[in-house]
Design a protein around this motif. Structure first.
Motif, mmCIF file in Angstrom:
data_model
loop_
_atom_site.group_PDB
_atom_site.id
_atom_site.type_symbol
_atom_site.label_atom_id
_atom_site.label_comp_id
_atom_site.label_asym_id
_atom_site.label_seq_id
_atom_site.Cartn_x
_atom_site.Cartn_y
_atom_site.Cartn_z
ATOM 1 N N CYS A 71 37.149 -0.671 -26.430
ATOM 2 C CA CYS A 71 37.118 0.428 -27.390
ATOM 3 C C CYS A 71 36.799 -0.138 -28.761
ATOM 4 O O CYS A 71 37.642 -0.761 -29.389
ATOM 5 N N TYR A 72 35.559 0.043 -29.178
ATOM 6 C CA TYR A 72 35.129 -0.484 -30.473
ATOM 7 C C TYR A 72 34.655 0.628 -31.382
ATOM 8 O O TYR A 72 34.666 1.807 -31.019
ATOM 9 N N GLY A 73 34.189 0.232 -32.549
ATOM 10 C CA GLY A 73 33.814 1.218 -33.567
ATOM 11 C C GLY A 73 32.805 2.228 -33.079
ATOM 12 O O GLY A 73 32.842 3.392 -33.460
ATOM 13 N N GLY A 74 31.915 1.785 -32.179
ATOM 14 C CA GLY A 74 30.839 2.661 -31.747
ATOM 15 C C GLY A 74 31.254 3.657 -30.694
ATOM 16 O O GLY A 74 30.520 4.601 -30.402
ATOM 17 N N ILE A 96 34.695 4.988 -30.342
ATOM 18 C CA ILE A 96 36.014 5.598 -30.538
ATOM 19 C C ILE A 96 35.961 7.089 -30.196
ATOM 20 O O ILE A 96 36.814 7.610 -29.476
ATOM 21 N N THR A 97 34.914 7.758 -30.659
ATOM 22 C CA THR A 97 34.780 9.191 -30.399
ATOM 23 C C THR A 97 34.690 9.461 -28.900
ATOM 24 O O THR A 97 35.360 10.341 -28.357
ATOM 25 N N ARG A 98 33.857 8.648 -28.240
ATOM 26 C CA ARG A 98 33.655 8.869 -26.809
ATOM 27 C C ARG A 98 34.939 8.575 -26.032
ATOM 28 O O ARG A 98 35.306 9.300 -25.104
ATOM 29 N N ARG A 104 37.934 8.766 -27.120
ATOM 30 C CA ARG A 104 38.905 9.821 -27.390
ATOM 31 C C ARG A 104 38.637 11.008 -26.469
ATOM 32 O O ARG A 104 39.548 11.593 -25.889
#
Lengths: 373, 611
Positions: B557-560, B562-564, B566
């Motif tokens: 889980c990285y910056g790119g 996080i949305t996915r 979640r």
């Protein structure tokens, strides 16, 4: 854990070939757009100065794709431009990702001269048949040579990425990969369970029944082995999939797991600022053509969603979640979920600090779901 | 009042997709019921769809004026019949409102099971049959061959058969002439005490129930106080009218006529199909024959996933029953599922419709237990009880005998598949009642089968084994004694009443094994080992274990992403909410109908090819 306030991520979307498991935003055979692309990155960087709001960037992470495909001169131009745009903190962590087969000591030294002080190698495995299955262009010797080259170039902060659970990987294959990795003595090790993503060759093969899905029990056993072997080798486990020598945790990634702000530059890159997560145009061409406003979409979370997100991210850090901090940050009473997690044996609670158990590390989603229920 | 001699009441009966709606379109055109400008395909089928707002009118009966070649104008009432075997009682009432039936057969498909079943119903209702071969314009049409089939099953002469194309209109006028010439006008006493047959009804939120009637004697008019002879309910008529095809209010409906009535009726159960409407003052002495209480054949438990939705489910069932007279329900309590309702349905289709409406129109998340039939149990004490829920089956020591409902099933299949169909029927405890070669491509098989054996996947199996060519229809035959046992399922050591099933003794082991195996594959791994056992009484006949899950974590889980990530967790959370908590085990909705998929055939079904 003390995480930086602001960081910069830069995405380099080029690869020599497409790995069958990878769903990152990468492209093969368009490296000739690199000069334009670097210009575009710097154009976009300038759009972030206001959001950086005078905060120094404590980390720059150049990821991909394969950043080591950028010629050193072009890379240097990129780094100089970023330094001109962002206020770089002294001692900032500057990481680049590299594939073992793309670098030698000379090239790594050149990147170092441009400011890179941390290199992350995509080693993935040391078993030849697994590297082949993963579609990697390098072999185990090449990884060893790359590490030696980095040391020769004076780089003293290295990471090796590993993947376990690839169908066909025996437990011994994994043990040897870990042993070989430890023998190379990197400062940092990331070990990921193979995840089958939609839209990848593996995704299609598993959906089509021509490839077995990774086995959860097999991956659990391999993960547990990693926990033991890396601890014995003196690595601190600080995030679900990350281990480091004391003081060498990746500062950049800590920004992500503490819900910090970061600029995300490049095609498909994600940024985060003041509660808004935004993402750029995915196609490099479209990105280049819209570099002064490349945002393709964004979402601003509600306070409740934001609190959930903080808990989910923060719970990934295995050093412990301070209950008082979590409750003040989210404005919630976490007593009931914490009791459930403790009685299910997923976390232990010691003087208000929650620490995931071994079982809790393997069932991290259960912890995340319980905390955000 | 229309002269009885000028009225023709008829229906069109056909197998699904044999072109009934298209032929109706042509009839509307030829009789100028719908202007060319307003005409659109499948006009009658679409009427109720397009009236989502405004009153609910289904084209249950359409009145048409036809100028015949003899120079007279005839009034046709074209009466619609439901197309599914679940609703065969409704079909028989609609047929009773007619004097004739147009039997429509596709020239490329030939006679199907539904054609035969409807033909038998029409003959029972004493209707004049007008045999018609449709779709003669199709390149693959074989009108002569289908004509011969028709002659055989009806016993009519070659000349009696009409050949039409609903698509091009060819032969339609000849058909209308045949309706005038062959179908007898209605009989009835225009001046006697009113008697009208309710053959259909629909519920409308604005005006209450619209009742579709065939007047037999006397007349119905606005302001008249009427009485339902079976239920005894009394109502005042607010409006009578005909569908032409749009609704038109009329002064009165006379003997032989067909139309609709609004009488301030609040629930559809107060206007039961088959009941007779009479004048409240001048009452008829005899009810029209054939009335029957709608009788559910299939039962299932409906439970809200979230316990606090129980009142919402109760309200929803009440509302649903307003326009579904055949739906019956009573509260029941399951140890596993909490408070819910045992609901009775006419058949599986009826059950699916009701469940889907409850979920869609009332936003309820429901668990449906595997459907079962009602058993008649004679106790050693001599008492006879009806068991509608397998978990209520008494202790075997107290049972003298168990009887189960039987059906007579009629299947039509190309000769090549006779073997595989016989195999299927035998595996479902079927007894061959007769076989009849209509032609090499069309063999009629009659089997006597327990209803319980065909409510699951029988139809799917029939289609899968015959590449979609065979067709099925059935009628109920009453009860028959059988060697039945109750198979219970224990989850994590505790019996789950909702999983209990009544099965034939000879099949109980296979069934238990298959269900346990199926449940193991459907119930996700939990935080601990979960044993699943099948038992007959206290005897365990099968056991499997769902191993505890060891790993459930998002590795990266990285910056790119996080949305996915979640969103992935949200999806996982939503999935958990759809599970039913049984003790400490989370069980997905599908598990409760797992029994549907272990009906005794290991063969995979190909899914429905058509309806």
């Amino acid at each position: 854990m003390n995480a930086p306030e602001f960081a910069v991520y830069v995405h380099i979307p080029y690869c020599i070939s497409r790995c069958p498991y990878c769903d990152f935003n990468t492209y093969v055979g368009i490296e000739d757009t690199a000069p334009e692309y670097v210009d575009a990155l710097l154009t976009e960087a300038r759009t972030w100065t206001e959001r950086a709001a005078g905060r120094p960037a404590e980390s720059i992470f150049i990821g991909g794709g394969t950043p080591s495909l950028l010629e050193p001169q072009l890379f240097d131009r990129l780094m100089r431009g970023l330094r001109e745009t962002f206020d770089l903190a002294s001692g900032a962590e500057i990481t680049m990702e590299a594939n073992p087969e793309t670098v030698d000591a000379e090239r790594l030294a050149a990147y170092g001269a441009s400011g890179v002080n941390r290199v992350s190698f995509g080693a993935q495995s040391f078993a030849p048949h697994i590297l082949q299955k993963l579609g990697r262009a390098h072999d185990a010797d090449r990884t060893k040579a790359a590490v030696a080259a980095a040391r020769a170039a004076g780089l003293d902060n290295l990471n090796l990425d590993l993947i376990y659970g690839t169908p066909g990987e025996s437990f011994d294959d994994w043990r040897r990969s870990l042993d070989e990795t430890i023998a190379l003595d990197p400062e940092h090790i990331s070990a990921y369970a193979l995840t089958i993503e939609e839209g990848t060759a593996f995704g299609a093969a598993v959906a089509g029944g021509t490839m077995a899905a990774p086995d959860d029990d097999d991956m659990a056993a391999k993960y547990e082995y990693a926990l033991d072997a890396l601890r014995a080798a003196g690595y601190d486990h600080y995030e679900i999939s990350n281990w480091a020598r004391p003081g060498r945790a990746c500062r950049h990634n800590l920004v992500y797991w503490t819900q910090g702000d970061y600029a995300g530059l490049g095609a498909g890159a994600h940024g985060h600022h003041a509660g808004t997560r935004s993402w750029n145009q995915k196609l490099p061409r479209t990105y280049i053509d819209n570099a002064d406003d490349p945002v393709a979409g964004s979402e601003t979370l509600s306070p409740a969603e934001r609190a959930d997100e903080w808990l989910v991210l923060r719970a990934r850090l295995v050093g412990g979640l301070d209950r008082a901090e979590a409750e003040s940050r989210t404005g919630r009473d976490l007593g009931a979920p914490i009791d459930r997690l403790v009685s299910a044996g997923l976390v232990t609670q010691n003087e208000g600090v929650l620490v995931p158990t071994r079982r809790g590390l393997l069932l991290g989603s259960e912890i995340a779901l319980a905390l955000t229920a | 009042m229309t002269d009885l001699a000028r009225i023709r009441n008829f229906c069109i009966v056909a197998h699904i997709d044999h072109g009934k709606s298209t032929l109706a379109d042509r009839i509307l055109e030829v009789t100028h019921a719908v202007s060319a400008r307003e005409m659109r395909e499948q006009y009658l089928d679409r009427m109720d769809l397009e009236r989502e707002r405004g009153i609910t009118i289904k084209a249950a009966a359409v009145r048409l004026a036809y100028e015949a070649k003899d120079g007279n104008t005839y009034y046709f009432n074209l009466i619609d019949t439901p197309g599914h075997v679940d609703f065969s009682y409704e079909v028989s009432r609609a047929l009773n409102a007619c004097e004739g039936a147009v039997l429509l057969v596709d020239a490329s498909q030939g006679i199907e099971a539904q054609t035969l079943a409807n033909l038998h119903l029409a003959i029972e209702a004493d209707l004049e049959i007008v045999p018609v071969v449709n779709k003669i314009d199709l390149p693959q049409a074989q009108p002569e061959k289908v004509g011969i089939e028709l002659q055989q099953v009806i016993g009519c002469a070659e000349d009696d058969i009409l050949f039409v194309s609903g698509k091009t209109g060819q032969g339609v006028t000849e058909l209308l002439e045949a309706i005038v010439a062959k179908i007898p006008p209605p009989q009835g006493d225009p001046f006697g005490p009113s008697r009208a047959l309710i053959f259909d009804s629909a519920y409308d939120v604005y005006r209450g129930v619209i009742v579709y009637v065939r007047d037999v004697d006397g007349s119905l008019f606005k302001g008249q106080r009427v009485r339902m002879m079976a239920t005894g309910a009394v109502h005042d008529i607010e409006e009578v009218g005909v569908l032409a095809p749009e609704p038109v209010a009329v002064e009165s409906l006379g003997a032989g006529e067909v139309g609709y009535v609004f009488a301030g009726i609040k629930a559809i159960r107060d206007a039961k199909v088959g009941d007779t409407i009479t004048d409240a003052q001048r009452q008829a002495t005899d009810q029209l024959p054939g009335y029957r209480e709608p009788k559910p054949m299939v039962y299932a438990g409906l439970y809200p996933i979230a316990g606090d939705d129980y009142p919402a489910l109760r309200d929803a069932l009440e509302k649903l029953a307003l326009n579904d007279a055949a739906l019956v329900y009573e509260p029941e309590t399951s140890k596993a599922l909490g408070f819910g309702f045992r609901c009775g349905f006419l058949g599986l289709l009826h059950m699916d419709i009701a469940r889907e409406r409850l979920e869609r129109e009332f936003s309820l998340e429901l668990v449906t237990t595997a459907p079962n039939v009602a058993y008649r149990v004679t106790m050693t004490s001599g008492e006879v009880i009806t068991v509608r829920n397998p978990s209520e089956m008494p202790d075997p020591n107290l049972i003298e005998k168990i009887e189960e409902p039987m059906v007579s099933a009629l299947m039509l299949t190309p000769g090549d598949y006779v073997g595989t169909l016989m195999e299927l029927n035998q595996s479902r405890r079927g007894i061959l009642d007769g076989m009849n070669y209509l032609s090499a491509e069309r063999v009629e098989l009659r089997y006597r089968l327990p209803l319980a054996e065909i409510i699951f996947d029988f139809f799917d199996q029939l289609k899968a084994r015959t590449r979609g060519f065979a067709s099925l229809d059935y009628e109920h035959l009453g009860y028959q004694i059988a060697e039945l046992v109750r198979v219970d399922i224990l989850l994590h050591g505790d019996p789950v009443d909702a999983f209990s099933a009544i099965v034939h003794r000879d099949k109980s082991y296979t069934y238990g094994r298959a269900l346990v195996e199926k449940l193991r594959s459907l119930i996700p791994r939990q935080m601990f080992d979960v044993p699943i056992q099948a038992a007959i009484g206290s005897r365990i006949i099968s056991r499997e274990t769902i191993k505890a899950k060891r790993k459930d974590v998002l590795s990266k889980c990285y910056g790119g992403d996080i949305t996915r990530k979640r969103k992935l967790l949200e999806k996982q959370k939503a999935g958990k909410r759809r599970m039913k908590q049984i003790g400490s085990v989370e069980v997905p909705q599908e598990a409760f109908i797992a029994a549907l998929q272990v009906g005794g055939d290991e063969k995979k079904t190909e899914g429905k090819k058509d309806k």
